[in-house]
Enzyme design. Sequence first.
Site, PDB file in Angstrom:
ATOM      1  N   GLY A   1       0.779  -1.242   0.000  1.00  0.00           N
ATOM      2  CA  GLY A   1       0.000   0.000   0.000  1.00  0.00           C
ATOM      3  C   GLY A   1       0.806   1.286   0.000  1.00  0.00           C
ATOM      4  O   GLY A   1       0.264   2.354   0.301  1.00  0.00           O
TER       5      GLY A   1
ATOM      6  N   ASN B   1       2.003   2.948  -2.576  1.00  0.00           N
ATOM      7  CA  ASN B   1       1.467   3.872  -3.595  1.00  0.00           C
ATOM      8  C   ASN B   1       0.109   4.429  -3.171  1.00  0.00           C
ATOM      9  O   ASN B   1      -0.187   5.601  -3.423  1.00  0.00           O
ATOM     10  CB  ASN B   1       1.351   3.162  -4.948  1.00  0.00           C
ATOM     11  CG  ASN B   1       2.662   3.157  -5.699  1.00  0.00           C
ATOM     12  OD1 ASN B   1       3.083   4.176  -6.250  1.00  0.00           O
ATOM     13  ND2 ASN B   1       3.342   2.022  -5.706  1.00  0.00           N
TER      14      ASN B   1
ATOM     15  N   ARG C   1      -5.635  -8.056  -8.773  1.00  0.00           N
ATOM     16  CA  ARG C   1      -6.726  -8.840  -9.370  1.00  0.00           C
ATOM     17  C   ARG C   1      -7.051  -8.242 -10.738  1.00  0.00           C
ATOM     18  O   ARG C   1      -7.019  -7.024 -10.907  1.00  0.00           O
ATOM     19  CB  ARG C   1      -8.014  -8.777  -8.512  1.00  0.00           C
ATOM     20  CG  ARG C   1      -7.858  -9.110  -7.068  1.00  0.00           C
ATOM     21  CD  ARG C   1      -7.304 -10.477  -6.806  1.00  0.00           C
ATOM     22  NE  ARG C   1      -8.105 -11.558  -7.362  1.00  0.00           N
ATOM     23  CZ  ARG C   1      -7.680 -12.821  -7.413  1.00  0.00           C
ATOM     24  NH1 ARG C   1      -6.480 -13.144  -6.960  1.00  0.00           N
ATOM     25  NH2 ARG C   1      -8.446 -13.756  -7.921  1.00  0.00           N
TER      26      ARG C   1
ATOM     27  N   ASN D   1      -4.056   2.267 -13.859  1.00  0.00           N
ATOM     28  CA  ASN D   1      -3.179   1.338 -13.126  1.00  0.00           C
ATOM     29  C   ASN D   1      -1.730   1.778 -13.275  1.00  0.00           C
ATOM     30  O   ASN D   1      -1.365   2.395 -14.271  1.00  0.00           O
ATOM     31  CB  ASN D   1      -3.340  -0.065 -13.728  1.00  0.00           C
ATOM     32  CG  ASN D   1      -2.503  -1.100 -13.023  1.00  0.00           C
ATOM     33  OD1 ASN D   1      -2.423  -1.115 -11.787  1.00  0.00           O
ATOM     34  ND2 ASN D   1      -1.848  -1.962 -13.769  1.00  0.00           N
TER      35      ASN D   1
ATOM     36  N   HIS E   1       2.175   0.154 -13.400  1.00  0.00           N
ATOM     37  CA  HIS E   1       2.835  -1.131 -13.643  1.00  0.00           C
ATOM     38  C   HIS E   1       4.349  -0.908 -13.623  1.00  0.00           C
ATOM     39  O   HIS E   1       4.837   0.051 -14.231  1.00  0.00           O
ATOM     40  CB  HIS E   1       2.386  -1.684 -14.993  1.00  0.00           C
ATOM     41  CG  HIS E   1       2.873  -3.062 -15.248  1.00  0.00           C
ATOM     42  ND1 HIS E   1       2.327  -4.173 -14.633  1.00  0.00           N
ATOM     43  CD2 HIS E   1       3.888  -3.526 -16.015  1.00  0.00           C
ATOM     44  CE1 HIS E   1       2.970  -5.254 -15.028  1.00  0.00           C
ATOM     45  NE2 HIS E   1       3.924  -4.885 -15.863  1.00  0.00           N
TER      46      HIS E   1
ATOM     47  N   SER F   1       5.068   2.536 -15.797  1.00  0.00           N
ATOM     48  CA  SER F   1       4.029   3.018 -16.708  1.00  0.00           C
ATOM     49  C   SER F   1       2.717   3.204 -15.955  1.00  0.00           C
ATOM     50  O   SER F   1       2.373   2.376 -15.114  1.00  0.00           O
ATOM     51  CB  SER F   1       3.760   1.998 -17.824  1.00  0.00           C
ATOM     52  OG  SER F   1       4.946   1.620 -18.471  1.00  0.00           O
TER      53      SER F   1
ATOM     54  N   GLU G   1      -7.836  -6.282 -21.708  1.00  0.00           N
ATOM     55  CA  GLU G   1      -6.627  -7.094 -21.864  1.00  0.00           C
ATOM     56  C   GLU G   1      -5.585  -6.644 -20.853  1.00  0.00           C
ATOM     57  O   GLU G   1      -5.346  -5.429 -20.701  1.00  0.00           O
ATOM     58  CB  GLU G   1      -6.101  -6.921 -23.294  1.00  0.00           C
ATOM     59  CG  GLU G   1      -5.475  -8.189 -23.825  1.00  0.00           C
ATOM     60  CD  GLU G   1      -4.906  -7.961 -25.214  1.00  0.00           C
ATOM     61  OE1 GLU G   1      -3.753  -8.296 -25.418  1.00  0.00           O
ATOM     62  OE2 GLU G   1      -5.641  -7.406 -26.052  1.00  0.00           O
TER      63      GLU G   1
ATOM     64  N   ASP H   1      -2.731  -5.269 -18.713  1.00  0.00           N
ATOM     65  CA  ASP H   1      -1.612  -4.324 -18.876  1.00  0.00           C
ATOM     66  C   ASP H   1      -1.482  -3.797 -20.300  1.00  0.00           C
ATOM     67  O   ASP H   1      -0.360  -3.584 -20.795  1.00  0.00           O
ATOM     68  CB  ASP H   1      -0.281  -4.974 -18.430  1.00  0.00           C
ATOM     69  CG  ASP H   1      -0.305  -5.365 -16.957  1.00  0.00           C
ATOM     70  OD1 ASP H   1      -1.000  -4.695 -16.175  1.00  0.00           O
ATOM     71  OD2 ASP H   1       0.357  -6.351 -16.594  1.00  0.00           O
TER      72      ASP H   1
END
Length: 198
Positions: free
Chosen positions: A14, A16, A95, A109, A111, A138, A145, A147
């Site tokens: 956690g 971020n 998830r 998101n 990554h 990123s 789909e 990432d």
Amino acid sequence: MRDFPLVILFSGNGSNMQNLYEQLHHKEFMGLRLCVCAVLCNNENAYGITRAKALGARCLIISHHHKTRHEFETQLLQALKPFAPKLCILAGFMRILSPHFLQHYPAINIHPSLLPLFKGAHALKESFESNMKIAGVSVHWVSVELDSGAIIDQAAFHREETPTFESFEQKIHALEYELYPRAVLQALQQSFLKADME
Ligand code: GAR
């Protein structure tokens, strides 16, 4: 000033989530007051829950165990509904979200690789072990789909700066803390502009 509700989803440490909360909660942006109205975790043992409590954030815990993806996402949707978030910010949320969830809320998101390289759950290790001269992080829109949604922003560094896995991981996290809050604002600006044009 009108509140602009956001939620942050996480699964583990956690860090971020904490950084985003500290940087964005109650920040004024484009004439709105950003409001992290809740954070949500799918793992009841996550250290991030302790962080959320210390921040005074509203923390929802919904385990994915013993549920189909559809059941889990239905519970997420029910839990988030009262907050009517305009955007879901995934911060180490491990998830996969299906269209059942994504049709209700846009999501972004972070990554730990330079997408489209090293998609999936082992990005950090694969990026460290690759023979690339640069690495990075990123922020992207979440699509069906894994990432693969449109990239909002990226940050990179030279691999030679981080010879050990520990130093590599630290550098990735430092970049994430710098990039993600800024990329959230870029994403909001993009979607406001898009809404204006429609
Ligand atoms: C972060 O490095 C994030 O990029 C990664 O999980 C970590 C969570 O750390 N996310 C993914 O790998 C998503 N595929 P944190 O819980 O300390 O923020």
